[in-house]
Scaffold this motif. Structure first.
Motif, PDB file in Angstrom:
ATOM      1  N   ILE A 107       5.862  -9.990  18.580  1.00  0.00           N
ATOM      2  CA  ILE A 107       4.870  -8.915  18.985  1.00  0.00           C
ATOM      3  C   ILE A 107       5.648  -7.740  19.525  1.00  0.00           C
ATOM      4  O   ILE A 107       6.057  -6.611  19.549  1.00  0.00           O
ATOM      5  CB  ILE A 107       3.779  -9.184  19.815  1.00  0.00           C
ATOM      6  CG1 ILE A 107       2.849  -9.805  18.617  1.00  0.00           C
ATOM      7  CG2 ILE A 107       3.134  -7.874  20.358  1.00  0.00           C
ATOM      8  CD1 ILE A 107       1.667 -10.636  19.447  1.00  0.00           C
ATOM      9  N   PHE A 108       6.653  -8.373  20.592  1.00  0.00           N
ATOM     10  CA  PHE A 108       7.386  -7.550  21.750  1.00  0.00           C
ATOM     11  C   PHE A 108       8.626  -6.826  20.881  1.00  0.00           C
ATOM     12  O   PHE A 108       8.557  -5.578  20.863  1.00  0.00           O
ATOM     13  CB  PHE A 108       8.175  -8.465  22.609  1.00  0.00           C
ATOM     14  CG  PHE A 108       8.794  -7.858  23.501  1.00  0.00           C
ATOM     15  CD1 PHE A 108       7.871  -7.334  24.818  1.00  0.00           C
ATOM     16  CD2 PHE A 108      10.156  -7.400  23.967  1.00  0.00           C
ATOM     17  CE1 PHE A 108       8.626  -6.422  25.672  1.00  0.00           C
ATOM     18  CE2 PHE A 108      10.844  -6.772  24.766  1.00  0.00           C
ATOM     19  CZ  PHE A 108       9.921  -6.295  25.799  1.00  0.00           C
ATOM     20  N   GLN A 152       2.338  -3.706  16.457  1.00  0.00           N
ATOM     21  CA  GLN A 152       2.816  -5.094  15.905  1.00  0.00           C
ATOM     22  C   GLN A 152       2.973  -5.467  14.819  1.00  0.00           C
ATOM     23  O   GLN A 152       3.581  -6.527  14.310  1.00  0.00           O
ATOM     24  CB  GLN A 152       2.229  -5.979  17.124  1.00  0.00           C
ATOM     25  CG  GLN A 152       0.704  -6.176  16.691  1.00  0.00           C
ATOM     26  CD  GLN A 152      -0.075  -7.151  17.773  1.00  0.00           C
ATOM     27  OE1 GLN A 152      -0.049  -7.237  18.671  1.00  0.00           O
ATOM     28  NE2 GLN A 152      -0.646  -8.439  17.230  1.00  0.00           N
ATOM     29  N   ALA A 161       4.996 -14.016  21.033  1.00  0.00           N
ATOM     30  CA  ALA A 161       5.301 -12.994  22.151  1.00  0.00           C
ATOM     31  C   ALA A 161       6.632 -12.323  21.642  1.00  0.00           C
ATOM     32  O   ALA A 161       6.521 -11.085  21.636  1.00  0.00           O
ATOM     33  CB  ALA A 161       5.371 -13.857  23.397  1.00  0.00           C
ATOM     34  N   PHE A 162       7.667 -13.112  21.226  1.00  0.00           N
ATOM     35  CA  PHE A 162       8.734 -12.028  20.956  1.00  0.00           C
ATOM     36  C   PHE A 162       8.605 -11.403  19.586  1.00  0.00           C
ATOM     37  O   PHE A 162       9.110 -10.297  19.747  1.00  0.00           O
ATOM     38  CB  PHE A 162       9.819 -13.610  20.514  1.00  0.00           C
ATOM     39  CG  PHE A 162      11.016 -12.806  20.212  1.00  0.00           C
ATOM     40  CD1 PHE A 162      12.141 -12.384  21.277  1.00  0.00           C
ATOM     41  CD2 PHE A 162      11.532 -12.996  19.015  1.00  0.00           C
ATOM     42  CE1 PHE A 162      13.277 -11.940  20.972  1.00  0.00           C
ATOM     43  CE2 PHE A 162      12.755 -12.581  18.766  1.00  0.00           C
ATOM     44  CZ  PHE A 162      13.630 -12.040  19.468  1.00  0.00           C
ATOM     45  N   SER A 192       5.281  -4.064  26.446  1.00  0.00           N
ATOM     46  CA  SER A 192       4.044  -4.580  25.949  1.00  0.00           C
ATOM     47  C   SER A 192       3.770  -5.775  26.673  1.00  0.00           C
ATOM     48  O   SER A 192       4.934  -6.408  27.354  1.00  0.00           O
ATOM     49  CB  SER A 192       4.166  -4.996  24.425  1.00  0.00           C
ATOM     50  OG  SER A 192       5.321  -5.320  24.158  1.00  0.00           O
ATOM     51  N   ASP A 214       4.431 -13.719  28.444  1.00  0.00           N
ATOM     52  CA  ASP A 214       4.366 -14.843  27.490  1.00  0.00           C
ATOM     53  C   ASP A 214       6.067 -15.486  27.344  1.00  0.00           C
ATOM     54  O   ASP A 214       5.976 -16.445  27.326  1.00  0.00           O
ATOM     55  CB  ASP A 214       3.798 -14.725  26.373  1.00  0.00           C
ATOM     56  CG  ASP A 214       2.196 -14.367  26.497  1.00  0.00           C
ATOM     57  OD1 ASP A 214       1.716 -14.781  27.338  1.00  0.00           O
ATOM     58  OD2 ASP A 214       1.518 -13.747  25.551  1.00  0.00           O
ATOM     59  N   ILE A 215       6.543 -14.223  27.148  1.00  0.00           N
ATOM     60  CA  ILE A 215       8.101 -14.735  26.851  1.00  0.00           C
ATOM     61  C   ILE A 215       8.595 -15.308  28.075  1.00  0.00           C
ATOM     62  O   ILE A 215       9.159 -16.387  27.850  1.00  0.00           O
ATOM     63  CB  ILE A 215       8.975 -13.587  26.412  1.00  0.00           C
ATOM     64  CG1 ILE A 215       8.565 -13.034  25.147  1.00  0.00           C
ATOM     65  CG2 ILE A 215      10.364 -13.673  26.499  1.00  0.00           C
ATOM     66  CD1 ILE A 215       9.406 -11.643  24.561  1.00  0.00           C
ATOM     67  N   GLU A 223       3.457  -8.764  26.129  1.00  0.00           N
ATOM     68  CA  GLU A 223       3.950 -10.078  25.646  1.00  0.00           C
ATOM     69  C   GLU A 223       5.207 -10.462  26.296  1.00  0.00           C
ATOM     70  O   GLU A 223       5.580 -11.751  26.274  1.00  0.00           O
ATOM     71  CB  GLU A 223       4.285 -10.116  24.211  1.00  0.00           C
ATOM     72  CG  GLU A 223       3.137 -10.159  22.984  1.00  0.00           C
ATOM     73  CD  GLU A 223       2.134  -9.101  23.331  1.00  0.00           C
ATOM     74  OE1 GLU A 223       2.468  -7.904  23.737  1.00  0.00           O
ATOM     75  OE2 GLU A 223       1.068  -9.405  22.881  1.00  0.00           O
ATOM     76  N   ARG A 227       7.012  -4.067  18.464  1.00  0.00           N
ATOM     77  CA  ARG A 227       6.443  -2.983  19.151  1.00  0.00           C
ATOM     78  C   ARG A 227       7.452  -2.079  19.624  1.00  0.00           C
ATOM     79  O   ARG A 227       7.531  -0.863  19.587  1.00  0.00           O
ATOM     80  CB  ARG A 227       5.797  -3.353  20.525  1.00  0.00           C
ATOM     81  CG  ARG A 227       4.201  -4.015  20.337  1.00  0.00           C
ATOM     82  CD  ARG A 227       3.360  -3.059  20.975  1.00  0.00           C
ATOM     83  NE  ARG A 227       1.911  -3.642  20.313  1.00  0.00           N
ATOM     84  CZ  ARG A 227       1.387  -4.402  21.392  1.00  0.00           C
ATOM     85  NH1 ARG A 227       1.675  -4.810  22.640  1.00  0.00           N
ATOM     86  NH2 ARG A 227       0.159  -4.726  20.819  1.00  0.00           N
ATOM     87  N   ILE A 228       8.649  -2.836  20.093  1.00  0.00           N
ATOM     88  CA  ILE A 228       9.990  -1.825  20.425  1.00  0.00           C
ATOM     89  C   ILE A 228      10.291  -1.105  19.230  1.00  0.00           C
ATOM     90  O   ILE A 228      10.651   0.167  19.275  1.00  0.00           O
ATOM     91  CB  ILE A 228      11.011  -2.701  20.919  1.00  0.00           C
ATOM     92  CG1 ILE A 228      10.625  -3.201  22.371  1.00  0.00           C
ATOM     93  CG2 ILE A 228      12.136  -2.093  21.086  1.00  0.00           C
ATOM     94  CD1 ILE A 228      11.476  -4.216  23.042  1.00  0.00           C
TER      95      ILE A 228
END
Lengths: 365, 317
Positions: free
Chosen positions: B111-112, B121, B108-109, A326, A331-332, A328, B115-116
């Protein structure tokens, strides 16, 4: 801390510590990709690095398009930094600017050829007003500008949503967003559509670079800029030296606000189908501006480069979805870069130690 | 009368997370470290604990699961705030910048990773935590309706944290030392207080409370977690200032903010407020405008810890 024997110039330290932060950020991103899906990590990471460039001229055009507003919000935050203020309120000023641009764009199409110019100036003015509030509060009531501008962010968000939703001339109730802007309010392409076909790039990028030049001149070549910086260093000493410190603080915030407001104007007048969406979420451009300013070391030229860099990896992030990662992750990476750029003081010391060592060796010779 | 009870119960849902997080911020700022990472800490705390609830659904439920989740939230918030403590205390970084970085990192973390793990999310969870009526206490007239019906155990934990915070800050040796570090760290150091340790303690407490606050915000108001706490961390900062860094005032401030949030969220269901015809956006803005006004009147002689935000340097006199 004596800096005897340092060969590297002070400005180079900043550049090196930014590079270091970028390196750590990218490394961290790569590790996260490895941990989450090892087989796709290498092509995924390469996509981030090459960004939009793999998509030819269109991709490059998109990078300039993304970079335009964040260069300006970056300038806004960076300019405030240089004058000793932390403008976390670029978000609110951006919202105010977007709103003014959309209002002028929708209500004054009769202006014809100067329509977009007026709309853009209105966005700068609205941003300036929004920035002036924390400035005035700081100058006269000693209110911490970080907190007051966070408050102004939310007030701006709700006030704009409230006004857009309540107005028949602005609101598209079917789509829950502002109505599309007429052609005359779009910023001219200035020939860029021929260079970068199919992309959303427009003359805004020239305006952003021009703004960076103007800010550079103000800060480094004028008495006015010197006064603003002096007040940032020491408010009381400046007052003692005869500088009107209240005026300086307010003007700093007004200029920072105007820049962030213009960022909103440039984005919404780009003619790329951007609308004010009536949702209670702060837009990202203001906070990205903080990243851009920090990475660019608040130097206007550095900010242009940093803006392009972040736009570059952001557009790389879109293509990442091909590898089932994704977006994101970008952003990270940026967050890690910012975290490590906050360490610049220590990194500077580290570099000065290394170069000190070298200097001594040379002295022995 | 029932709408009064309804508003009061709703107000508690909004007030308690603000209270817990603002108290967390108080510990950090009283030790001399500005913590604008509260928003990010809340997100990490909520993310880890909601994920915990999601994963343990089936063999855990009810108050046991919620209490364990609170533990997870506190621990994850604490670990995440270590980053801020390390940057601010060891690296003498600009505390606002470090906080901003953490605020960017957290959503961000979340959501990331979400998703994984599960493709989308949003993390769904089943709310098995609502207490219809507390036995015995819920039957008390008026008070039972106000405090012991349609409630969550987190409400009582919030009050417990308030009382404990008050005692720790004002009645213990640790609290006195912590406050000393926020006012004049060099003086504190000169009498043998380890300033670095105290500042770590302050930031870590704010991390733990911030994490809990994230969970407490999500549980009563939603059935999924979407990597956001809707600006509550920033609102908690406002509460902290509104409350002038004092536990009891922070409570009143969070009650006021929570009340305004409640009206903004549910005024259409209340006939009296609907009749006034004031749009919900006005209620949404009031807490922020009120904070600005309070800032104007209090900043000249602010009660803010004097050394807050300045990296501690042993060499400075």
């Amino acid at each position: 801390m004596k800096n005897k024997g340092i060969k590297i110039k002070k400005s180079d330290f900043g550049f090196l510590s930014s590079l270091f932060a970028v390196f750590v950020g990218l490394l961290f991103g790569f590790i996260i990709l490895l941990c989450s899906n090892a087989s796709q990590a290498v092509p995924g990471f390469l996509t981030i690095l090459t960004g939009a460039l793999t998509h030819g001229n269109k991709g490059a055009g998109q990078v300039f398009y993304y970079a335009t507003p964040i260069i300006l919000t970056g300038l806004s935050v960076g300019f405030a930094f240089k004058t000793g203020l932390f403008n976390i309120g670029a978000t609110g000023q951006f919202i105010a600017g977007s709103f003014a641009a959309v209002v002028v764009g929708l209500t004054l199409p009769s202006l014809g050829a100067v329509h977009w110019t007026v709309a853009l100036l209105a966005s700068a003015a609205a941003g300036a007003v929004w920035g002036a509030v924390p400035g005035i509060l700081k100058a006269f009531f000693n209110v911490n500008e970080v907190i007051s501008s966070i408050m102004m962010n939310y007030i701006g968000l709700y006030a704009v949503n409230f006004t857009v939703k309540g107005s028949k001339t602005l609101f598209d109730s079917l789509r829950n967003q502002s109505l599309p802007l007429p052609e005359s309010s779009h910023i001219p392409k200035m020939g860029l559509n021929l260079l970068f076909p199919d992309s959303s790039v427009n003359g805004g990028i020239f305006i952003a670079v021009l703004a960076a030049l103007v800010i550079y001149i103000i800060l480094n070549k004028t008495t006015f800029g010197f006064e603003l910086k002096a007040v940032g260093f020491n408010r009381n000493a400046s007052k003692y030296a005869g500088i009107n410190e209240k005026k300086s603080i307010i003007l700093s915030m007004v200029i920072a606000g105007a820049l962030a407001g213009m960022a909103g104007g440039l984005l919404y007048l780009a003619g790329s189908g951007k609308h004010i969406e009536v949702v209670d979420v702060l837009p990202a451009e203001g906070f990205t501006g903080i990243s851009v300013a920090l990475l660019g070391l608040s130097n206007p030229l550095g900010i242009v480069l940093a803006g392009l860099f972040i736009a570059h990896i952001t557009s790389g992030g879109f293509y990442l979805q091909l590898f089932e990662f994704s977006t994101e992750i970008i952003d990270i990476i940026v967050a890690v870069i910012i975290y490590f750029s906050a360490f610049s003081l220590i990194i500077r010391l580290l570099f000065s130690k290394i170069s000190k060592g070298r200097g001594e060796v040379k002295n022995h010779e | 009368m029932s709408s009064v009870y309804f508003i009061f119960q709703q107000t508690m849902f909004f007030t308690i997370p603000l209270l817990i997080v603002a108290l967390g911020g108080m510990f950090s700022e009283r030790s001399g470290i500005i913590n604008i990472a509260l928003e990010g800490i809340m997100i990490i705390g909520a993310f880890c604990s909601i994920l915990f609830i999601h994963l343990t659904e089936g063999f855990l439920s009810g108050q046991v699961q919620l209490l364990l989740a609170i533990g997870v939230a506190a621990l994850s918030g604490l670990l995440f705030s270590l980053l801020h403590a390390y940057a601010s205390v060891n690296m003498k970084a600009d505390q606002t910048i470090s906080g901003t970085a953490l605020n960017m990192f957290a959503p961000a973390f979340a959501i990331f990773i979400a998703r994984i793990l599960q493709g989308v999310q949003q993390i769904q969870f089943t709310n098995t935590f609502r207490i219809e009526s507390v036995p015995v206490l819920g039957n008390i007239p008026v008070i039972g309706n106000l405090f012991f019906k349609n409630t969550y155990i987190t409400t009582y934990i919030g009050f417990l944290i308030l009382i404990l915070s008050y005692i720790v800050i004002y009645k213990t040796k640790f609290g006195l030392r912590l406050r000393a570090c926020g006012e004049h760290p060099q003086a504190a150091d000169s009498v043998g207080i380890n300033v670095y340790k105290m500042q770590y303690a302050g930031v870590l407490i704010s991390g733990a409370l911030g994490g809990i606050g994230g969970l407490v915000f999500v549980v009563p108001t939603s059935t999924n977690f979407n990597a956001t706490v809707a600006g509550y961390g920033f609102l908690a900062l406002a509460v902290l200032i509104f409350g002038q860094w004092k536990p009891l005032r922070i409570f009143w401030a969070s009650l006021f903010f929570g009340f305004m949030k409640t009206i903004a969220a549910s005024y259409s269901g209340i006939a009296v407020l609907e009749g006034l015809g004031i749009p919900s956006y006005i209620y949404k803005m009031i807490p922020y405008v009120a904070t600005l006004i309070v800032l104007v009147f209090t900043s000249k002689n602010s009660q803010a810890p004097r050394a807050s935000g300045i990296p501690y340097d042993k060499g400075v006199r």
